[in-house]
Write an enzyme that holds these catalytic residues in place. Structure first.
Site, PDB file in Angstrom:
ATOM      1  N   HIS A 100     -14.064 -23.646 -16.886  1.00 50.26           N
ATOM      2  CA  HIS A 100     -12.942 -24.389 -16.680  1.00 50.26           C
ATOM      3  C   HIS A 100     -13.487 -25.928 -16.044  1.00 50.26           C
ATOM      4  O   HIS A 100     -14.297 -25.856 -15.337  1.00 50.26           O
ATOM      5  CB  HIS A 100     -11.815 -23.867 -15.943  1.00 50.26           C
ATOM      6  N   HIS A 102     -11.926 -29.124 -13.819  1.00 50.24           N
ATOM      7  CA  HIS A 102     -10.918 -29.591 -13.107  1.00 50.24           C
ATOM      8  C   HIS A 102     -10.712 -31.281 -13.298  1.00 50.24           C
ATOM      9  O   HIS A 102     -11.795 -31.999 -13.403  1.00 50.24           O
ATOM     10  CB  HIS A 102     -11.335 -29.539 -11.417  1.00 50.24           C
TER      11      HIS A 102
END
Ligand code: AMP
Ligand code: ZN
Length: 138
Positions: A100, A102
């Protein structure tokens, strides 16, 4: 889908999330414990642990989605800049082991903090040796 992966469960709709973007291969949703308002996460739907084991064909699709979601976050929060970060393995701070990135809206005088760490004084000859070590491992 990896058993016990919280982000795979979000993709499957087994646990709730505040989604902001979805296509066949990627999902973006709000971080449940945001560092700032607008803190958003972008993940591939294909389960991989982090960037270091993301297949190239998955990684290739990441950049356009990051751009699209960043522009939306920037517009929605009238941000002056976007800070992006991505952690690989616990030593770097990674806590959720599904790849992932941010996305953080930033402002000139915000209190998010400076993320340029203090710098070392290193001779250029030593830096050149570091470059050789990396080159040998490419
Ligand atoms: P990292 O430390 O880079 O692995 O970041 C993991 C991020 O996932 C943290 O910022 C958490 O707040 C966020 N997070 C964990 N669980 C959830 C969830 N169920 N929904 C949204 N964000 C989450
Ligand atoms: Zn997963």
């Amino acid at each position: 889908m990896e058993n016990d992966c919280i982000f795979c469960k979000i993709i499957a709709g087994e646990i709730p999330s505040c989604k902001v973007y979805e296509d066949d291969n990627f999902l973006a949703f709000m971080d449940i414990n945001p560092a700032v308002r607008g803190h958003t996460l972008v993940i591939p739907k294909h389960h991989c642990r982090n960037l270091l084991d993301t297949p190239d064909n998955v990684g290739a699709g990441f950049y356009p989605v990051l751009k699209k979601v960043s522009l939306s976050v920037k517009a929605a929060f009238r941000a002056e800049g976007i800070y992006m970060f991505q952690q690989n393995e616990p030593a770097s701070g990674q806590e959720v082991f599904h790849s992932h990135v941010h996305i953080i809206p930033r402002y000139k005088n915000d209190d998010f903090g400076k993320h340029n760490p203090p710098r070392l004084k290193v001779e250029i000859s030593e830096i050149a040796k570091d470059a050789e070590s990396i080159k040998k491992n490419i």
